[in-house]
Scaffold this active site. Structure first.
Site, short mmCIF file in Angstrom:
data_model
loop_
_atom_site.label_atom_id
_atom_site.label_comp_id
_atom_site.label_asym_id
_atom_site.label_seq_id
_atom_site.Cartn_x
_atom_site.Cartn_y
_atom_site.Cartn_z
N HIS A 163 28.91 47.40 54.91
CA HIS A 163 27.40 47.56 54.58
C HIS A 163 26.41 47.46 55.60
O HIS A 163 25.21 47.83 55.51
CB HIS A 163 26.96 47.12 53.16
N ASP A 193 34.42 45.81 51.47
CA ASP A 193 33.57 45.70 52.50
C ASP A 193 33.87 44.51 53.53
O ASP A 193 32.75 43.78 53.38
CB ASP A 193 32.43 44.93 51.49
N GLY A 266 20.45 39.39 54.74
CA GLY A 266 20.48 39.22 55.75
C GLY A 266 21.60 38.33 55.86
O GLY A 266 22.46 38.01 57.57
N ASN A 267 22.11 37.45 55.17
CA ASN A 267 23.46 36.27 55.36
C ASN A 267 24.41 37.47 55.17
O ASN A 267 25.41 36.75 55.66
CB ASN A 267 23.27 35.58 54.23
N SER A 268 24.55 38.45 54.79
CA SER A 268 26.07 39.40 54.81
C SER A 268 26.07 39.61 56.21
O SER A 268 25.70 39.33 57.33
CB SER A 268 25.42 41.20 54.53
N LEU A 323 52.76 50.07 45.37
CA LEU A 323 53.86 49.93 44.89
C LEU A 323 54.67 51.31 43.63
O LEU A 323 55.72 50.61 43.19
CB LEU A 323 53.30 49.17 43.10
N GLY A 324 53.46 52.03 43.30
CA GLY A 324 54.91 52.74 42.55
C GLY A 324 54.90 52.59 41.53
O GLY A 324 55.41 52.81 40.44
#
Length: 520
Positions: A163, A193, A266-268, A323-324
């Site tokens: 993001h 993300d 801002g720490n993201s 996996l199905g």
């Protein structure tokens, strides 16, 4: 001596005499002069009386001398023993050495994208365009976002949040010492993300070693390093307050580390490190009503980050193993029926033919209890464990089948793209004009977060202002039939749209619900 002062001394002496221990006056040679000097600290008498040895009392204990300050104090009244630090390390406990070692590998990430100019509604009008065509036009502008990133490879691979760089035309990173570099986005994925950037510059660069997030325990000390609010690199400390947090609305894999280390906008993309200086998480989100830190922050575990970085190095997309099979949580009622002491595991409720789950021998009704030696509490936990194991590996599943516990090996393979997606942009004057469609396959279903067993044709994009948008089509709509004819492929749909009809009646599936519409 002034009369008032003499009077005060006499009064004090008469008050003080009864306070002396019994027999002290006779045995110690008490005098008014000595008392006055002791009370006011005058002359040498106070010193002499303080150093005079005490005579023994009738019980053999020494009596108090002329100065009350010399009386012995019971040991329990002193409190714990105080000592000066015996080593320099005892007065220099600090996170500073750890920060100096790790902070250079945490960078600021600046992403910018160009926003196209807004065009005047009269621009294409042949008459009003000459008068108002440019009056309402706006200039192109740049939108920017700010976050943090962590260098995980000496040659310049940087991990951050998707993001932070989503839809960016330009991404730069900046070190705390002021150096700036352009970057190239190698891989990004909104489901987890995460994004991996490549620094366009000569290394080597400082890096953070990848830690094992499975080794974290609630209560462990951690540091969060990033660039909150764009004010510059900042370090906060806290503890791991919870593990395996799910359904917080950030990504599809969940299993976040929760920490009370202050994390702010801002720490993201910044680093969450342990006390060994290893990266154990990438800070991603906060739980807040004000926009600031409330002591509840979330970080993507480093084991998930490591799997994502491996996919970026291999130049492939990051995907969950196919996996199905379908899984459901184990409810208390199901746990009681199965003889489990608590609700845990992932219940198999569907197994597709010719799938990795069928190859491994999974059956409907099996309960997956563990992957390797790690217990599984829910289908989310199963998905996380398989995703961190990665494509190409083999997962050893511990399952409960009836009253028997078994171990099966599940091959971890990418979802197949059968049939081929055959992307087509539909045109003409039909209700589907302006829609982009694909053939549904397990791989496409995985990309669009749709059930793996769906087949047919799916809408992936709808142009603004098109017929498809006007008649309500949306991305992820599964087209089922047109005028009573089933839609089996994009090629078949395009052929059907080439015919002439007095009206259009079509059916679609949206979020598990069937809908029909008639257009004349």
């Amino acid at each position: 001596m002034r009369p008032n002062r003499l009077l005060r001394i006499l009064v004090i002496s008469f008050i003080a005499i009864p306070l002396l221990p019994h027999g002290a006056v006779a045995e110690e040679g008490w005098s008014l002069r000595g008392l006055v000097q002791g009370l006011f600290g005058q002359g040498d008498g106070a010193a002499n009386d303080a150093t005079r040895p005490s005579a023994p009392s009738s019980d053999g204990q020494p009596l108090a001398g002329d100065s009350l300050a010399t009386a012995p104090v019971p040991a329990e009244a002193v409190g714990p023993e105080r000592r000066l630090p015996s080593a320099e390390a005892q007065i220099q406990l600090s996170f500073a050495p750890l920060v100096k070692e790790t902070a250079p590998a945490v960078v600021n990430v600046y992403a910018a994208r160009a926003v196209p100019a807004r065009q005047s509604p009269f621009a294409n009008d042949p008459f009003f365009g000459q008068f108002f065509g440019q009056r309402f036009d706006s200039r192109p502008r740049m939108e920017s976002s700010l976050g943090s990133g962590v260098i995980v490879d000496r040659m310049g691979l940087v991990v951050t949040n998707n993001h932070v760089v989503a839809d960016a035309d330009e991404v730069k990173i900046a070190f705390a010492d002021g150096r700036e570099f352009q970057t190239t986005v190698l891989l990004k994925d909104d489901k987890v993300d995460l994004a991996v950037l490549k620094i366009e510059g000569e290394g080597p660069f400082p890096t953070l070693a990848m830690g094992n997030s499975d080794g974290l325990e609630i209560g462990d000390l951690v540091l969060a390093i990033g660039n909150p609010f764009g004010i510059g690199q900042t370090v906060t400390n806290g503890i791991v307050s919870a593990l395996a947090r799910t359904h917080i609305g950030v990504n599809d894999f969940g299993f976040f580390i929760q920490t009370d280390a202050a994390i702010n906008p801002g720490n993201s993309g910044g680093a969450l490190i342990d006390m060994q200086g290893q990266l154990v998480g990438v800070n991603t989100a906060i739980f807040s009503r004000s926009g600031g830190s409330n002591g509840i922050g979330f970080a993507i575990p480093s084991n998930m980050v490591a799997s994502f970085v491996r996919a970026a190095r291999e130049g492939d997309r990051f995907e969950q193993p196919f996996l199905g099979a379908g899984f459901a949580p184990v409810t208390p009622d199901i746990a009681e029926a199965l003889g489990l002491d608590r609700p845990t595991g992932a219940l198999v409720h569907e197994v597709g033919g010719d799938t990795p789950a069928a190859e491994a021998g999974l059956e409907v009704g099996d309960v997956i209890l563990a992957v390797g030696d790690v217990a599984i509490d829910s289908p989310d936990a199963l998905g996380y464990r398989l995703a961190t194991t990665g494509i190409g590996g083999v997962a050893r599943l511990q399952i409960l089948r009836g009253n028997e516990r078994l171990a099966v090996d599940l091959p971890l393979q990418p979802a197949p793209e059968t049939p081929p997606r055959d992307q087509r942009a539909l045109g003409g004057e039909t209700p589907f004009a302006g829609a982009t469609v694909l053939n549904l396959s397990p791989r496409v279903a995985s990309e669009l977060d749709l059930p793996m067993n769906k087949t047919g044709v799916v809408v992936t994009a709808v142009a603004r202002g098109s017929y498809a948008a006007r008649f309500g089509l949306r991305p992820r709509d599964i087209l089922l039939s047109l005028n009573g004819q089933p839609i089996e492929s994009t090629e078949a749909l395009e052929a059907m749209l080439a015919g002439r009809f007095l009206g259009w009646r079509f059916e679609l599936e949206r979020d598990g619900r069937r809908m029909s519409q008639l257009v004349r």
